[in-house]
Design an enzyme around this catalytic site. Structure first.
Site, PDB file in Angstrom:
ATOM      1  N   ASP A  74       0.824  -1.001   0.175  1.00 54.56           N
ATOM      2  CA  ASP A  74      -0.060  -0.023  -0.181  1.00 54.56           C
ATOM      3  C   ASP A  74       0.787   1.352  -0.105  1.00 54.56           C
ATOM      4  O   ASP A  74       2.088   1.166   0.686  1.00 54.56           O
ATOM      5  CB  ASP A  74      -0.912  -0.087   1.056  1.00 54.56           C
ATOM      6  N   ASP A 163      -9.702   3.184   5.544  1.00 58.29           N
ATOM      7  CA  ASP A 163      -8.740   3.208   6.613  1.00 58.29           C
ATOM      8  C   ASP A 163      -9.037   4.012   7.735  1.00 58.29           C
ATOM      9  O   ASP A 163      -9.342   5.084   7.549  1.00 58.29           O
ATOM     10  CB  ASP A 163      -7.455   4.048   5.983  1.00 58.29           C
ATOM     11  N   GLU A 165      -8.294   4.229  11.745  1.00 61.22           N
ATOM     12  CA  GLU A 165      -7.436   3.898  12.594  1.00 61.22           C
ATOM     13  C   GLU A 165      -6.895   5.117  13.577  1.00 61.22           C
ATOM     14  O   GLU A 165      -7.662   6.068  13.608  1.00 61.22           O
ATOM     15  CB  GLU A 165      -6.016   3.232  12.082  1.00 61.22           C
TER      16      GLU A 165
END
Length: 275
Positions: A74, A163, A165
Site C-alpha cells: 500500500d 482506513d 485507525e
C-alpha cells in the site's frame, strides 16, 4: 531635578518575576497527554498504518506457512512515484494507493500509483483515510468515490478500502463514543455501496477497533477485513471476523515499506476484484 520613586525598581522586578512564574506554572500544568503543535503532522499526511508501530509495537515478520498467500503493498504520497516494475519483479501482485483523506485532501501521486500498478499487471484499489471528526461518513464516502475511489468490473480493480485507525491529529477515537464511531463507519459503508455496488474493505488494527468501536462485530458479514499487525502472526482479529482477507505485516519492507499478505492465492485476489 531628579525625583526618586522609592521601591519602583524593586516593584518592576517583582512584576517580571511574577509573569515568569505564571508562565512556568502554565507549562508544567498542561495535561499529561497534551501535544505541542510541533508533534501534530500536517493535515493530509496520514497514511495507512502510521500508528501501528507506536501503539501495538513491532514483533517480527510472518512465519512462512503452507497456505498460499499473495504479496501486496500500500502506498501514499510518502512514496512519491513508485517503481512498480521493481515491485512486480519482486513478486508483488496487488496494491492499494491512498486516494483521499477527509474531504480536504487528494493524493498528488495517485494517478502514477493507481495507474502505474495497473499498467505492470497488478490488481489494484484505492483507499480513504477517515477523519470522523471533520465530516460525516456519507460525505467522506462521496468524496472518496468522486476522487478515485470508485470501482469497475474489469478484473483488475479491488473495492475501495476504508482506513479507520488512530487519529494522528488529535484524540485517538476522534472525539466519538463507541456507538458514534460505529454509526459513522456504517454511514460511510452504506454510502460507498450505494455509489459503487461493492462492499468496502475495512482496514484497521484490533486494538484500535476494540477501543473505539467497543469491538463491534456487525460489519464482518459483508466487509472484508484488512488487519494491521507487525508481528510473526496476525493475532486476535476484531469481533465477528473469523479470518482476515488482507494483513499489513510490516512498514519496513523492500522498495515500498508497507507490505501485506492476501489470504489466498492470486485467483482469490482476482475473485475479490470481480465481486
Amino acid at each position: 531635578m531628579l525625583v526618586h520613586r522609592s521601591g519602583s525598581a524593586r516593584g518592576r522586578r517583582f512584576a517580571v518575576t511574577g509573569i515568569l512564574l505564571a508562565a512556568f506554572s502554565l507549562v508544567f500544568t498542561l495535561p499529561a497527554d497534551a501535544s505541542s503543535a510541533a508533534d501534530v503532522p500536517p493535515r493530509g499526511s496520514a497514511h495507512m498504518g502510521m500508528g501501528v508501530a507506536a501503539h501495538d509495537g513491532e514483533h517480527g515478520t510472518p512465519v512462512p506457512g503452507r497456505a498460499a498467500q499473495t504479496e501486496g503493498v500500500d502506498v501514499s504520497s510518502h512514496q512519491g512515484n513508485v517503481a512498480w516494475s521493481t515491485l512486480w519483479n519482486s513478486g508483488v501482485k496487488w496494491a492499494y494507493a491512498k486516494a483521499t483523506e477527509g474531504t480536504y485532501y487528494t493524493n498528488p501521486y495517485f494517478a502514477q500509483q493507481y495507474n502505474g500498478s495497473y499498467n505492470v499487471g497488478m490488481i489494484r484499489g484505492a483507499y480513504h483515510f477517515a477523519t470522523p471528526d471533520t465530516t460525516s461518513g456519507a460525505t467522506q464516502a462521496n468524496y472518496f468515490v468522486d476522487h478515485g475511489g470508485g470501482w469497475s468490473r474489469d478484473g483488475k480493480t479491488l473495492p475501495g478500502a476504508l482506513d479507520i485507525e488512530w487519529n494522528p491529529y488529535g484524540a485517538t477515537c476522534y472525539g466519538k463514543s463507541q456507538s458514534g464511531m460505529v454509526s459513522w463507519i456504517r454511514d460511510f459503508l452504506n454510502t460507498y455501496k450505494a455509489r459503487t455496488g461493492r462492499d468496502a474493505v475495512i482496514y484497521t488494527a484490533t486494538s484500535w477497533w476494540t477501543q473505539c468501536t467497543g469491538n463491534y462485530g456487525g460489519f464482518a458479514a459483508n466487509n472484508p477485513l484488512w488487519v494491521a499487525r507487525y508481528a510473526s502472526t496476525v493475532g486476535t482479529l476484531p469481533a465477528g471476523w473469523g479470518y482476515y482477507t488482507m494483513w499489513q505485516y510490516t512498514s519496513s519492507g523492500p522498495t515500498v515499506g508497507d507490505h501485506n499478505k492476501f489470504n489466498g492465492a492470486l485467483d482469490r485476489v482476482q475473485a475479490l476484484a470481480n465481486g
